[in-house]
Design an enzyme around this catalytic site. Structure first.
Site, PDB file in Angstrom:
ATOM      1  N   HIS A 174      94.862 -13.523  13.010  1.00 19.29           N
ATOM      2  CA  HIS A 174      95.293 -15.005  12.896  1.00 19.29           C
ATOM      3  C   HIS A 174      96.168 -15.037  14.212  1.00 19.29           C
ATOM      4  CE1 HIS A 174      95.836 -18.722  11.102  1.00 19.29           C
ATOM      5  NE2 HIS A 174      95.745 -18.341   9.990  1.00 19.29           N
ATOM      6  N   ASP A 387      74.352 -21.391  15.074  1.00 20.84           N
ATOM      7  CA  ASP A 387      72.919 -20.947  15.148  1.00 20.84           C
ATOM      8  C   ASP A 387      72.643 -19.745  16.135  1.00 20.84           C
ATOM      9  OD1 ASP A 387      70.205 -20.534  15.618  1.00 20.84           O
ATOM     10  OD2 ASP A 387      69.814 -22.439  16.156  1.00 20.84           O
TER      11      ASP A 387
END
Length: 456
Positions: A174, A387
């Site tokens: 993070h 995708d």
């Protein structure tokens, strides 16, 4: 109010066969340098790793599938190419002068795991949502607590399913970015997997844009970093975890609690209602402080100077509103809504700059989480169109409805195919029962409450 339906996926048990983890270095030589993190990057909350998971169906019409291509091999190759552009992710976090963290861009590599399992995507249920079964099998983690110093900053596991689909799981540090900024990395990885020659949005480091000013000017009171006891009494009380689903009927029921003239978003409405329900369930003293803390993406707010389109650092802040338990629970829901909206509207560019100055002056700070409902709406994170060549994912987002003290609004559908979101809270068991009762009061069907023992 009905909880997220528990489908057959909840009782699904399976094992994953993992190959040995491997370090993937950039496909071409990259600069060897030390890079500074911004002062927004470096605080206690983000000194941890964050998980994401994406499920893909076997797509017969995809060009890649027509070539019988292997997602593991294609994503592994694209990862090396992506790290040429995002080469800091192939480095390691080091501690610099005065405890400031820096990124050693040494090209050591991101970690990649190839895996297979004998279950199919349909075995997880028709509509996927957290909590996912056998999550530890799908998400690779190193042994023991995963530290952030001298450890891989990015871990990917791609698991082939027996139906021809696959599961893509990511774990990232993070300190390097937030979930919204990780979208840039994943989009580049997806583009290069599909055969692109370069990212559509070039990455930008530019962490100096969110570092403390010279001289620093702390112009706001940042209640998110109020002093807090490190050893909260609630830490010693056994906690349980509950998952709740909110669809059109549940949201409409809450909307009926406020006048029609009140303009409120779904996120503000549910955050306010859940904050009240949680406070009632915990039964604090009437004059006890209760707080709501929300995660706000400040990327569009920063304009002087603006952040580059491909900036992939942390740009989230956590403003707070505070009241007493009596005020919150005895006044109409509109009162809580106004407090939530006030927290959101408090985030201005000067607020962000002030926060950077505070953290740059004092060093990493710990968020005050006691007596706090901490929530983030991740429904527009941007992962749902990721995708890799097999079409969009069936599910893309956090693998759980919460990360510790942070409750997440995770988009999904229920067993009837209704769109909504699932959210998880962690509470002491008696409080969880009362919390569920508060929610069930809005629904004719009542609440289908299922709780799971927390590992906290």
């Amino acid at each position: 109010m009905a909880m997220a339906p528990i489908s057959k996926a909840t009782s699904l048990v399976f094992k994953v066969h993992r190959r040995e983890p491997e370090l993937i270095s950039p496909a071409k030589p990259t600069p060897r340098e030390l890079k500074k993190l911004s002062d927004i990057d470096d605080h206690i909350l983000v000194r941890e790793h964050v998980h994401g998971i994406l499920f893909y169906r076997h797509n017969h019409s995809s060009m890649i599938n027509n070539n019988n291509s292997d997602p593991v091999q294609m994503i592994r190759k694209a990862l090396a190419e992506t790290l040429v552009y995002y080469y800091p992710f192939a480095g390691r976090i080091r501690e610099g002068p005065n405890g400031k963290l820096i990124v050693d861009c040494n090209g050591e590599g991101a970690m990649f795991v190839e895996a297979d399992t004998d279950v199919a995507l349909d075995d997880f249920g028709q509509y996927l949502h957290p909590p996912f079964p056998c999550l530890e099998e799908l998400l690779f983690d190193t042994e023991g607590p995963l530290g952030f110093l001298d450890s891989p900053l990015l871990l990917l596991q791609v698991t082939r399913l027996k139906c021809g689909g696959f599961v893509f799981a990511v774990t990232f540090c993070h300190l390097m970015c937030d979930a919204a900024s990780m979208t840039f990395f994943l989009r580049t990885l997806a583009e290069l997997t599909r055969g692109a020659n370069a990212p559509s949005i070039p990455p930008a480091w530019d962490r100096h844009l969110l570092s403390a000013r010279v001289p620093p000017r702390v112009t706001h009171v940042h209640h998110e970093y109020d002093d807090d006891d490190e050893h909260d009494a609630s830490d010693t009380i056994p906690q349980v975890q509950g998952y709740f689903f909110f669809g059109p009927r549940e949201i409409s029921a809450v909307r009926r609690l406020v006048p029609a003239k009140i303009h409120v978003t779904t996120s503000e409405l549910l955050t306010s209602h859940l904050w009240r329900c949680r406070t009632i369930a915990l039964r604090p003293l009437p004059d006890a402080e209760t707080r709501v803390m929300i995660v706000v993406n400040a990327r569009s707010i920063c304009s002087n100077p603006p952040l580059p389109p491909g900036y992939y650092g942390n740009v989230v802040v956590s403003p707070v509103s505070i009241t007493t338990a009596r005020e919150l629970t005895e006044r109409p829901l509109e009162f809580a809504i106004r407090l939530v909206q006030a927290a959101k509207s408090s985030v201005t560019e000067e607020y962000v700059r002030s926060l950077a100055d505070l953290l740059g002056t004092t060093g990493p700070r710990r968020l005050k989480l006691s007596d706090t409902f901490f929530v983030s709406d991740v429904r527009r994170m941007g992962w749902d169109d990721m995708d890799f060549g097999w079409g969009p994912p069936v599910y893309a987002g956090p693998p759980e409805g919460n990360t510790g003290a942070l409750s997440l609004f995770v988009p999904c559908k229920n067993e009837d195919g209704e769109p909504g979101f699932v959210m998880s809270v962690i509470l002491p068991e008696p409080a969880m029962t009362r919390f569920a009762e508060q929610l069930s009061g809005l629904s004719d069907k009542g609440v289908n409450n299922k709780t799971a023992r927390s590992s906290l």
